[in-house]
Scaffold this active site. Structure first.
Site, short mmCIF file in Angstrom:
data_model
loop_
_atom_site.label_atom_id
_atom_site.label_comp_id
_atom_site.label_asym_id
_atom_site.label_seq_id
_atom_site.Cartn_x
_atom_site.Cartn_y
_atom_site.Cartn_z
N ASN A 1 61.43 55.62 143.66
CA ASN A 1 61.24 57.23 143.52
C ASN A 1 60.34 57.38 142.50
O ASN A 1 60.02 57.19 141.26
CB ASN A 1 62.34 58.14 143.69
CG ASN A 1 62.48 58.96 143.62
OD1 ASN A 1 63.43 59.77 142.85
ND2 ASN A 1 61.64 60.17 144.70
N ASN B 1 58.28 69.04 142.09
CA ASN B 1 58.08 68.61 143.41
C ASN B 1 56.72 68.81 143.67
O ASN B 1 55.89 69.27 142.83
CB ASN B 1 58.66 68.78 144.28
CG ASN B 1 60.54 69.03 143.85
OD1 ASN B 1 61.27 67.92 144.09
ND2 ASN B 1 61.19 70.00 143.87
N CYS C 1 66.38 64.94 138.53
CA CYS C 1 66.15 64.04 139.15
C CYS C 1 66.93 62.77 138.81
O CYS C 1 66.86 62.46 137.58
CB CYS C 1 65.16 63.59 139.37
SG CYS C 1 63.89 62.91 140.10
N GLY C 2 67.55 61.99 139.38
CA GLY C 2 68.09 60.87 138.38
C GLY C 2 67.50 59.90 138.50
O GLY C 2 67.06 59.20 137.20
N ASN C 3 66.32 59.74 139.89
CA ASN C 3 65.62 58.36 138.84
C ASN C 3 64.48 59.11 138.18
O ASN C 3 63.98 57.92 137.04
CB ASN C 3 64.89 57.73 140.74
CG ASN C 3 65.66 57.41 141.55
OD1 ASN C 3 66.12 57.01 141.02
ND2 ASN C 3 65.88 57.70 142.43
N HIS D 1 72.83 69.01 147.26
CA HIS D 1 72.62 67.91 148.23
C HIS D 1 73.64 68.20 149.44
O HIS D 1 75.17 68.70 149.58
CB HIS D 1 72.95 66.89 147.62
CG HIS D 1 72.37 66.29 146.92
ND1 HIS D 1 71.24 65.34 146.95
CD2 HIS D 1 72.13 66.51 144.68
CE1 HIS D 1 70.41 65.11 145.33
NE2 HIS D 1 71.19 65.77 144.98
N ARG E 1 64.42 68.16 149.33
CA ARG E 1 64.09 69.86 149.03
C ARG E 1 62.46 69.83 148.33
O ARG E 1 62.37 69.05 146.96
CB ARG E 1 64.83 70.10 148.47
CG ARG E 1 64.41 71.49 148.51
CD ARG E 1 65.48 72.50 147.41
NE ARG E 1 65.80 72.03 146.05
CZ ARG E 1 66.82 72.53 144.79
NH1 ARG E 1 67.00 73.63 144.91
NH2 ARG E 1 66.80 71.62 143.40
N CYS F 1 66.60 58.88 146.04
CA CYS F 1 67.41 59.59 144.67
C CYS F 1 68.45 59.31 144.61
O CYS F 1 69.57 59.26 144.88
CB CYS F 1 67.55 61.14 146.12
SG CYS F 1 67.99 62.19 145.34
N GLY F 2 68.46 59.64 143.36
CA GLY F 2 69.45 58.99 142.01
C GLY F 2 70.87 60.09 141.91
O GLY F 2 71.24 59.82 142.06
#
Length: 282
Positions: free
Chosen positions: A11, A63, A72-74, A163, A213, A221-222
């Site tokens: 990612n 985005n 965003c986790g990553n 999510h 999204r 996607c984390g």
């Protein structure tokens, strides 16, 4: 504008150190331009790393379509690596301000640089109105959703961003590229939504692909992996520690008895360069 390209399990984002660089005058336009994989740097979006009055650094994430996302986790793992490895704050535990709030990250350092990061992603948001979705249930588990000529049962979770998780026997392009975009923009989700498609392999292991999204399919996607693990647990399909296989790599998720979700995964720096206003990289 100096930048660094980084990725977490594939990612990938363009990162700008706003401790040293000015914030772009038009952030959405910059995000669109640098994310273009043919005429720009290439990535799933733009991440700005800057000062915070409540944490070691602040992360803002945009985005590929220019829209700003809450979390965003990553990316937050990569922000922690950048902050540590580039000498902004060389601690083994960092606090990063995000749109979700301040998150605590434990850095796994080898040879002076960060290789993996464990993130306390905080508690999942399970109340429909707060996700947000108009689907029934608090949490909305196995909620009926009609989309793309299909009648689905979905589970919705927010990890600071929304999510929609669908469990399937096999994850196919038809699901991700055909159904995913229609779930993203379905009227049941007033702020749009990330669409995850999950195959359960065992009580402790899942496969996942995501239609994000504002970005389309990404390699990982984390927050989506966290949401998928929570959804699997809510549906009685998995235990509280889950290994999630994504196209770009693996993430380990744990939904603790205390309520917080912990995510552990890699963070990788790829290259650095300079982006000029005409769109050239050198």
């Amino acid at each position: 504008m100096r930048f660094t390209k980084m990725h977490g399990a594939g990612n990938d984002y363009v990162y700008v150190n706003c401790f040293a660089e000015p914030v772009p005058a038009d952030i959405p336009a910059t995000a669109i331009a640098v994310s273009d994989r043919h005429f720009g740097i290439g990535g799933d979006g733009l991440v700005l790393i800057g000062p915070s009055d409540k944490a070691d650094a602040r992360m803002r994430m945009f985005n590929a379509d220019g829209s700003e996302a809450e979390m965003c986790g990553n990316a937050v793992r990569c922000v922690a690596k950048f902050v540590h490895d580039h000498g902004i704050c060389r601690k083994d535990e960092l606090r990063i301000e995000t749109g979700r709030g301040v998150l605590t990250l434990q850095l796994l350092v080898e040879g002076g640089s960060v290789h993996r990061v464990r993130v306390n992603m905080s508690s999942p948001i399970l109340r429909s109105a707060d996700i947000p979705t108009t689907l029934p249930g608090d949490p909305p588990v196995r909620a009926p959703l009609e989309v793309a000529g299909r009648k689905l049962e979905v589970t919705c979770v927010s990890m600071g961003n929304p999510h929609c998780v669908t469990f399937v026997d096999q994850i196919t392009d038809e699901w991700v590229h055909g159904v995913g975009p229609q779930i993203e923009k379905h009227p049941a989700f007033p702020r749009k939504i990330n669409a995850e498609f999950v195959q359960v392999l065992s009580r402790s292991e899942i496969n996942m692909r995501v239609w994000e999204r504002g970005s389309g399919e990404t390699l990982a996607c984390g927050t989506g992996a966290c949401a998928s693990a929570v959804a699997a647990i809510l549906n009685g399909l998995c235990d509280r520690t889950v290994l999630c296989h994504l196209p770009g790599g693996d993430l380990t998720l744990e939904w603790s008895e205390g309520g917080d979700v912990f995510m552990t995964g890699p963070a990788t720096e790829v290259f650095s360069g300079v982006w000029n206003p005409s769109g050239a990289v050198r």
